[in-house]
Design a protein around this motif. Structure first.
Motif, PDB file in Angstrom:
ATOM      1  N   VAL A  10      31.643  -5.501 -30.976  1.00 32.23           N
ATOM      2  CA  VAL A  10      30.507  -6.339 -30.578  1.00 32.23           C
ATOM      3  C   VAL A  10      30.824  -7.786 -30.921  1.00 32.23           C
ATOM      4  O   VAL A  10      31.259  -8.089 -32.031  1.00 32.23           O
ATOM      5  CB  VAL A  10      29.201  -5.912 -31.281  1.00 32.23           C
ATOM      6  CG1 VAL A  10      28.058  -6.832 -30.887  1.00 32.23           C
ATOM      7  CG2 VAL A  10      28.868  -4.466 -30.954  1.00 32.23           C
ATOM      8  N   ILE A  11      30.600  -8.676 -29.957  1.00 33.67           N
ATOM      9  CA  ILE A  11      30.791 -10.121 -30.144  1.00 33.67           C
ATOM     10  C   ILE A  11      29.445 -10.801 -29.931  1.00 33.67           C
ATOM     11  O   ILE A  11      28.762 -10.544 -28.938  1.00 33.67           O
ATOM     12  CB  ILE A  11      31.808 -10.698 -29.122  1.00 33.67           C
ATOM     13  CG1 ILE A  11      33.169 -10.020 -29.257  1.00 33.67           C
ATOM     14  CG2 ILE A  11      31.920 -12.212 -29.258  1.00 33.67           C
ATOM     15  CD1 ILE A  11      33.891 -10.272 -30.548  1.00 33.67           C
ATOM     16  N   ILE A  56      30.760 -12.371 -17.359  1.00 34.70           N
ATOM     17  CA  ILE A  56      32.042 -11.758 -17.737  1.00 34.70           C
ATOM     18  C   ILE A  56      32.816 -11.444 -16.467  1.00 34.70           C
ATOM     19  O   ILE A  56      32.309 -10.750 -15.579  1.00 34.70           O
ATOM     20  CB  ILE A  56      31.819 -10.490 -18.577  1.00 34.70           C
ATOM     21  CG1 ILE A  56      31.092 -10.855 -19.874  1.00 34.70           C
ATOM     22  CG2 ILE A  56      33.145  -9.791 -18.851  1.00 34.70           C
ATOM     23  CD1 ILE A  56      30.669  -9.667 -20.712  1.00 34.70           C
ATOM     24  N   PHE A  57      34.060 -11.953 -16.379  1.00 32.17           N
ATOM     25  CA  PHE A  57      34.851 -11.801 -15.159  1.00 32.17           C
ATOM     26  C   PHE A  57      35.884 -10.683 -15.210  1.00 32.17           C
ATOM     27  O   PHE A  57      36.083  -9.991 -14.233  1.00 32.17           O
ATOM     28  CB  PHE A  57      35.564 -13.108 -14.813  1.00 32.17           C
ATOM     29  CG  PHE A  57      34.631 -14.131 -14.271  1.00 32.17           C
ATOM     30  CD1 PHE A  57      34.065 -13.980 -13.028  1.00 32.17           C
ATOM     31  CD2 PHE A  57      34.296 -15.233 -15.027  1.00 32.17           C
ATOM     32  CE1 PHE A  57      33.182 -14.914 -12.527  1.00 32.17           C
ATOM     33  CE2 PHE A  57      33.418 -16.180 -14.534  1.00 32.17           C
ATOM     34  CZ  PHE A  57      32.857 -16.021 -13.283  1.00 32.17           C
ATOM     35  N   TYR A  58      36.586 -10.522 -16.323  1.00 32.91           N
ATOM     36  CA  TYR A  58      37.554  -9.441 -16.379  1.00 32.91           C
ATOM     37  C   TYR A  58      37.967  -9.105 -17.798  1.00 32.91           C
ATOM     38  O   TYR A  58      37.713  -9.838 -18.736  1.00 32.91           O
ATOM     39  CB  TYR A  58      38.783  -9.702 -15.503  1.00 32.91           C
ATOM     40  CG  TYR A  58      39.551 -10.961 -15.763  1.00 32.91           C
ATOM     41  CD1 TYR A  58      40.642 -10.973 -16.622  1.00 32.91           C
ATOM     42  CD2 TYR A  58      39.230 -12.151 -15.122  1.00 32.91           C
ATOM     43  CE1 TYR A  58      41.367 -12.123 -16.846  1.00 32.91           C
ATOM     44  CE2 TYR A  58      39.952 -13.304 -15.336  1.00 32.91           C
ATOM     45  CZ  TYR A  58      41.025 -13.280 -16.194  1.00 32.91           C
ATOM     46  OH  TYR A  58      41.740 -14.424 -16.411  1.00 32.91           O
ATOM     47  N   LEU A  59      38.602  -7.929 -17.893  1.00 35.99           N
ATOM     48  CA  LEU A  59      39.120  -7.379 -19.136  1.00 35.99           C
ATOM     49  C   LEU A  59      40.618  -7.180 -18.941  1.00 35.99           C
ATOM     50  O   LEU A  59      41.044  -6.727 -17.888  1.00 35.99           O
ATOM     51  CB  LEU A  59      38.442  -6.027 -19.410  1.00 35.99           C
ATOM     52  CG  LEU A  59      39.051  -5.106 -20.471  1.00 35.99           C
ATOM     53  CD1 LEU A  59      38.841  -5.690 -21.863  1.00 35.99           C
ATOM     54  CD2 LEU A  59      38.432  -3.715 -20.375  1.00 35.99           C
ATOM     55  N   THR A  60      41.402  -7.546 -19.940  1.00 36.25           N
ATOM     56  CA  THR A  60      42.817  -7.196 -19.926  1.00 36.25           C
ATOM     57  C   THR A  60      43.090  -6.320 -21.141  1.00 36.25           C
ATOM     58  O   THR A  60      42.545  -6.543 -22.215  1.00 36.25           O
ATOM     59  CB  THR A  60      43.757  -8.417 -19.958  1.00 36.25           C
ATOM     60  OG1 THR A  60      43.541  -9.155 -21.152  1.00 36.25           O
ATOM     61  CG2 THR A  60      43.560  -9.312 -18.748  1.00 36.25           C
ATOM     62  N   VAL A  61      43.920  -5.297 -20.929  1.00 35.78           N
ATOM     63  CA  VAL A  61      44.332  -4.407 -22.009  1.00 35.78           C
ATOM     64  C   VAL A  61      45.830  -4.173 -21.840  1.00 35.78           C
ATOM     65  O   VAL A  61      46.257  -3.649 -20.809  1.00 35.78           O
ATOM     66  CB  VAL A  61      43.586  -3.053 -21.981  1.00 35.78           C
ATOM     67  CG1 VAL A  61      44.072  -2.148 -23.100  1.00 35.78           C
ATOM     68  CG2 VAL A  61      42.086  -3.259 -22.071  1.00 35.78           C
ATOM     69  N   MET A  97      35.344 -14.858 -19.809  1.00 33.18           N
ATOM     70  CA  MET A  97      34.003 -15.166 -19.334  1.00 33.18           C
ATOM     71  C   MET A  97      33.839 -16.651 -19.055  1.00 33.18           C
ATOM     72  O   MET A  97      34.653 -17.468 -19.481  1.00 33.18           O
ATOM     73  CB  MET A  97      32.962 -14.691 -20.351  1.00 33.18           C
ATOM     74  CG  MET A  97      33.157 -15.241 -21.735  1.00 33.18           C
ATOM     75  SD  MET A  97      31.975 -14.598 -22.941  1.00 33.18           S
ATOM     76  CE  MET A  97      31.889 -12.906 -22.556  1.00 33.18           C
ATOM     77  N   GLU A  98      32.759 -16.982 -18.340  1.00 31.71           N
ATOM     78  CA  GLU A  98      32.405 -18.363 -18.012  1.00 31.71           C
ATOM     79  C   GLU A  98      30.986 -18.610 -18.489  1.00 31.71           C
ATOM     80  O   GLU A  98      30.113 -17.769 -18.316  1.00 31.71           O
ATOM     81  CB  GLU A  98      32.509 -18.579 -16.501  1.00 31.71           C
ATOM     82  CG  GLU A  98      32.311 -20.021 -16.063  1.00 31.71           C
ATOM     83  CD  GLU A  98      30.863 -20.429 -15.860  1.00 31.71           C
ATOM     84  OE1 GLU A  98      30.011 -19.582 -15.567  1.00 31.71           O
ATOM     85  OE2 GLU A  98      30.580 -21.615 -16.035  1.00 31.71           O
ATOM     86  N   GLU A 105      37.991 -16.971 -23.656  1.00 32.65           N
ATOM     87  CA  GLU A 105      38.726 -15.724 -23.784  1.00 32.65           C
ATOM     88  C   GLU A 105      38.526 -15.199 -25.191  1.00 32.65           C
ATOM     89  O   GLU A 105      38.694 -15.923 -26.162  1.00 32.65           O
ATOM     90  CB  GLU A 105      40.218 -15.946 -23.548  1.00 32.65           C
ATOM     91  CG  GLU A 105      41.069 -14.740 -23.882  1.00 32.65           C
ATOM     92  CD  GLU A 105      42.556 -15.013 -23.839  1.00 32.65           C
ATOM     93  OE1 GLU A 105      43.305 -14.097 -24.188  1.00 32.65           O
ATOM     94  OE2 GLU A 105      42.965 -16.126 -23.480  1.00 32.65           O
ATOM     95  N   PHE A 106      38.130 -13.933 -25.294  1.00 36.17           N
ATOM     96  CA  PHE A 106      38.025 -13.284 -26.591  1.00 36.17           C
ATOM     97  C   PHE A 106      39.100 -12.225 -26.662  1.00 36.17           C
ATOM     98  O   PHE A 106      39.127 -11.303 -25.860  1.00 36.17           O
ATOM     99  CB  PHE A 106      36.643 -12.653 -26.801  1.00 36.17           C
ATOM    100  CG  PHE A 106      35.594 -13.682 -27.046  1.00 36.17           C
ATOM    101  CD1 PHE A 106      35.416 -14.204 -28.323  1.00 36.17           C
ATOM    102  CD2 PHE A 106      34.823 -14.152 -26.020  1.00 36.17           C
ATOM    103  CE1 PHE A 106      34.475 -15.167 -28.551  1.00 36.17           C
ATOM    104  CE2 PHE A 106      33.877 -15.127 -26.244  1.00 36.17           C
ATOM    105  CZ  PHE A 106      33.702 -15.638 -27.508  1.00 36.17           C
ATOM    106  N   GLY A 107      39.990 -12.361 -27.627  1.00 31.83           N
ATOM    107  CA  GLY A 107      41.085 -11.424 -27.773  1.00 31.83           C
ATOM    108  C   GLY A 107      40.967 -10.620 -29.047  1.00 31.83           C
ATOM    109  O   GLY A 107      39.996 -10.726 -29.783  1.00 31.83           O
TER     110      GLY A 107
END
Length: 123
Positions: A10-11, A56-61, A97-98, A105-107
C-alpha cells in the motif's frame, strides 16, 4: 499439490510542487500466485483509492510491461491475470502514474513473476 504466494503493498503519499497543486497517490498492489497441475496463475490487482487524485497508467514487473488503457482513475480497480507453465519467484514491481500534469514512478514494490519454460500464455 498447489503452492501459492499472496502479498499486498500500500502506498499513500501526498506531495506538492512549488507553484503546482497537491497530489495524493493512494493505491495498493496485490499479487496472488497459485501453482498446481503444472500451471502457475498470477493475478496483479491495483486499487486506486477514491481519495487519490492520480491516474495509474501501467505496472512493470521484472521488465514486463502491463498497461492499463485508458488508465485506472481514482476509485477504479485494474486486474491482470494469466496462466503459464513455470513457477513464480519474488520480483520487484513499479507503478507509473500521472497527477496534476506530473509523472511519478513508484518502485521496489514486492510482487512475483513467472520464471522457467513459460510456453504460450493462457488467459
Amino acid at each position: 499439490m498447489a503452492n501459492g504466494f499472496y502479498h499486498t503493498e500500500v502506498i499513500d503519499i501526498v506531495t506538492s510542487v512549488t507553484g503546482g497543486s497537491k497530489c495524493r497517490m493512494h493505491f495498493q498492489l496485490t499479487t496472488e500466485s497459485m501453482t498446481g497441475g503444472g500451471l502457475t496463475t498470477i493475478t496483479y490487482t491495483i486499487t486506486n483509492f477514491l481519495d487519490s487524485n492520480c491516474l495509474i497508467f501501467y505496472l512493470t514487473v521484472d521488465e514486463h510491461l502491463f498497461p492499463f488503457d485508458p488508465g485506472i482513475a481514482p476509485g477504479g480497480i485494474g486486474t491482470i491475470k494469466f496462466s503459464r507453465n513455470g513457477a513464480s519467484v519474488p520480483a520487484i514491481g513499479n507503478v507509473y502514474m500521472e497527477c496534476g500534469g506530473l509523472e511519478f514512478e513508484f518502485g521496489s514494490l514486492c510482487t512475483a513473476v513467472l520464471k522457467g519454460d513459460c510456453g504460450n500464455p493462457s488467459e
